[in-house]
Every structure is written in structure tokens, then in C-alpha cells.
Write a protein that holds these residues in place. Sequence first.
Motif, PDB file in Angstrom:
ATOM      1  N   GLY A   1       0.782  -1.221   0.000  1.00  0.00           N
ATOM      2  CA  GLY A   1       0.000   0.000   0.000  1.00  0.00           C
ATOM      3  C   GLY A   1       0.814   1.272   0.000  1.00  0.00           C
ATOM      4  O   GLY A   1       0.253   2.367  -0.025  1.00  0.00           O
ATOM      5  N   LYS A   2       2.141   1.128   0.026  1.00  0.00           N
ATOM      6  CA  LYS A   2       3.008   2.305   0.031  1.00  0.00           C
ATOM      7  C   LYS A   2       3.900   2.312  -1.191  1.00  0.00           C
ATOM      8  O   LYS A   2       4.184   1.264  -1.776  1.00  0.00           O
ATOM      9  CB  LYS A   2       3.859   2.345   1.298  1.00  0.00           C
ATOM     10  N   GLU A   3       4.375   3.493  -1.562  1.00  0.00           N
ATOM     11  CA  GLU A   3       5.306   3.593  -2.677  1.00  0.00           C
ATOM     12  C   GLU A   3       6.673   3.072  -2.269  1.00  0.00           C
ATOM     13  O   GLU A   3       7.040   3.067  -1.080  1.00  0.00           O
ATOM     14  CB  GLU A   3       5.414   5.055  -3.122  1.00  0.00           C
ATOM     15  N   ARG A   4       7.420   2.650  -3.284  1.00  0.00           N
ATOM     16  CA  ARG A   4       8.798   2.214  -3.032  1.00  0.00           C
ATOM     17  C   ARG A   4       9.597   3.391  -2.467  1.00  0.00           C
ATOM     18  O   ARG A   4       9.518   4.514  -2.975  1.00  0.00           O
ATOM     19  CB  ARG A   4       9.422   1.715  -4.332  1.00  0.00           C
ATOM     20  N   GLU A   5      10.359   3.121  -1.433  1.00  0.00           N
ATOM     21  CA  GLU A   5      11.146   4.146  -0.742  1.00  0.00           C
ATOM     22  C   GLU A   5      12.629   3.921  -1.004  1.00  0.00           C
ATOM     23  O   GLU A   5      13.134   2.805  -0.820  1.00  0.00           O
ATOM     24  CB  GLU A   5      10.872   4.075   0.764  1.00  0.00           C
ATOM     25  N   LEU A   6      13.323   4.961  -1.414  1.00  0.00           N
ATOM     26  CA  LEU A   6      14.769   4.874  -1.609  1.00  0.00           C
ATOM     27  C   LEU A   6      15.448   4.890  -0.243  1.00  0.00           C
ATOM     28  O   LEU A   6      15.288   5.836   0.517  1.00  0.00           O
ATOM     29  CB  LEU A   6      15.267   6.032  -2.460  1.00  0.00           C
ATOM     30  N   VAL A   7      16.230   3.850   0.033  1.00  0.00           N
ATOM     31  CA  VAL A   7      16.876   3.708   1.336  1.00  0.00           C
ATOM     32  C   VAL A   7      18.315   4.214   1.303  1.00  0.00           C
ATOM     33  O   VAL A   7      18.745   4.931   2.207  1.00  0.00           O
ATOM     34  CB  VAL A   7      16.852   2.233   1.782  1.00  0.00           C
ATOM     35  N   ALA A   8      19.059   3.823   0.271  1.00  0.00           N
ATOM     36  CA  ALA A   8      20.473   4.189   0.225  1.00  0.00           C
ATOM     37  C   ALA A   8      20.981   4.132  -1.209  1.00  0.00           C
ATOM     38  O   ALA A   8      20.486   3.350  -2.021  1.00  0.00           O
ATOM     39  CB  ALA A   8      21.298   3.256   1.110  1.00  0.00           C
ATOM     40  N   THR A   9      22.002   4.942  -1.467  1.00  0.00           N
ATOM     41  CA  THR A   9      22.621   5.033  -2.788  1.00  0.00           C
ATOM     42  C   THR A   9      24.128   5.041  -2.626  1.00  0.00           C
ATOM     43  O   THR A   9      24.657   5.672  -1.706  1.00  0.00           O
ATOM     44  CB  THR A   9      22.186   6.331  -3.489  1.00  0.00           C
ATOM     45  N   ILE A  10      24.802   4.347  -3.550  1.00  0.00           N
ATOM     46  CA  ILE A  10      26.265   4.374  -3.568  1.00  0.00           C
ATOM     47  C   ILE A  10      26.723   4.457  -5.015  1.00  0.00           C
ATOM     48  O   ILE A  10      26.246   3.710  -5.878  1.00  0.00           O
ATOM     49  CB  ILE A  10      26.864   3.144  -2.850  1.00  0.00           C
ATOM     50  N   THR A  11      27.625   5.380  -5.296  1.00  0.00           N
ATOM     51  CA  THR A  11      28.126   5.520  -6.655  1.00  0.00           C
ATOM     52  C   THR A  11      29.161   4.432  -6.965  1.00  0.00           C
ATOM     53  O   THR A  11      29.551   3.655  -6.106  1.00  0.00           O
ATOM     54  CB  THR A  11      28.726   6.910  -6.856  1.00  0.00           C
ATOM     55  N   ALA A  12      29.613   4.425  -8.209  1.00  0.00           N
ATOM     56  CA  ALA A  12      30.416   3.319  -8.729  1.00  0.00           C
ATOM     57  C   ALA A  12      31.657   3.015  -7.882  1.00  0.00           C
ATOM     58  O   ALA A  12      31.955   1.855  -7.595  1.00  0.00           O
ATOM     59  CB  ALA A  12      30.820   3.614 -10.162  1.00  0.00           C
ATOM     60  N   LEU A  13      32.364   4.062  -7.481  1.00  0.00           N
ATOM     61  CA  LEU A  13      33.583   3.867  -6.706  1.00  0.00           C
ATOM     62  C   LEU A  13      33.363   4.123  -5.216  1.00  0.00           C
ATOM     63  O   LEU A  13      34.316   4.166  -4.449  1.00  0.00           O
ATOM     64  CB  LEU A  13      34.687   4.780  -7.237  1.00  0.00           C
ATOM     65  N   GLY A  14      32.112   4.331  -4.856  1.00  0.00           N
ATOM     66  CA  GLY A  14      31.801   4.551  -3.448  1.00  0.00           C
ATOM     67  C   GLY A  14      32.145   5.930  -2.946  1.00  0.00           C
ATOM     68  O   GLY A  14      32.189   6.167  -1.739  1.00  0.00           O
ATOM     69  N   THR A  15      32.374   6.854  -3.874  1.00  0.00           N
ATOM     70  CA  THR A  15      32.781   8.197  -3.452  1.00  0.00           C
ATOM     71  C   THR A  15      31.616   9.054  -2.983  1.00  0.00           C
ATOM     72  O   THR A  15      31.808  10.057  -2.299  1.00  0.00           O
ATOM     73  CB  THR A  15      33.514   8.905  -4.595  1.00  0.00           C
TER      74      THR A  15
END
Length: 116
Positions: free
Chosen positions: A42-56
Motif C-alpha cells: 500500500g506504500k510507494e517504493r522508498e529509496l533507502v540508500a545510494t552508492i556511486t560506482a567507486l563509493g565516493t
Amino acid sequence: QVQLVESGGDLVQPGASLRLSCATSGFTFSSATMNWYRQTPGKERELVATITALGTYINYGDAVKGRFTISRDNAKNTVYLQMNSLTPEDTAVYSCGVRVNLKDYWGQGTQVTVSS
């Protein structure tokens, strides 16, 4: 083709920790920004965490800052989500996601249930 397979979900008590994994294939993982999402019925997908390619660059949703840690192993084509101090509000299906050639992909997800 792009494949994302999550694992590590479980039923745990409040205050516990879990480590989720997302194994990937079918694209150049070491060049891709990876995301973890969660969704409850019943809820929209929530963005929890993001990491770029090299972790920068790493970013977290407000609800998990200070408790969750995203990381990646480019040699294993795998992204992780370490979750500490879990609360019942963290109960959800957790999935990883990636954008490849302007198309978004998600795995089937892994269930995390936090309950006493």
C-alpha cells in the motif's frame, strides 16, 4: 540480461542487525550507481540508500541515517546493506536497483520483518 538477486532478509527482534546482499550480473557493475529500496503493501517504493560506482558518494534516506550502511564489492559485483538497530518500522521487502542504458531494474527483493 540484467539480473539482481537479493538475500539476507529474515525475521528479527527490535534492536537486531541484518546484512542484506545483492548479487548482480548482466551489466558493468563497477561503473554503476547502486540503490537499495524498500516497500510495504500500500506504500510507494522508498529509496533507502545510494552508492556511486567507486563509493565516493553515499546517501541515505532520513529514516535510516545513522543505522544503515551501504557498501559494495566491485570484484564480486555485489552491493550490501548493513542494517543496525532495526525497528518494526523497518519491516518491508528490500530490493536493490540499478539504471542501465536509461532503463531501471530491480530484483525480486528479500523480506525483512522486525517483530517481538
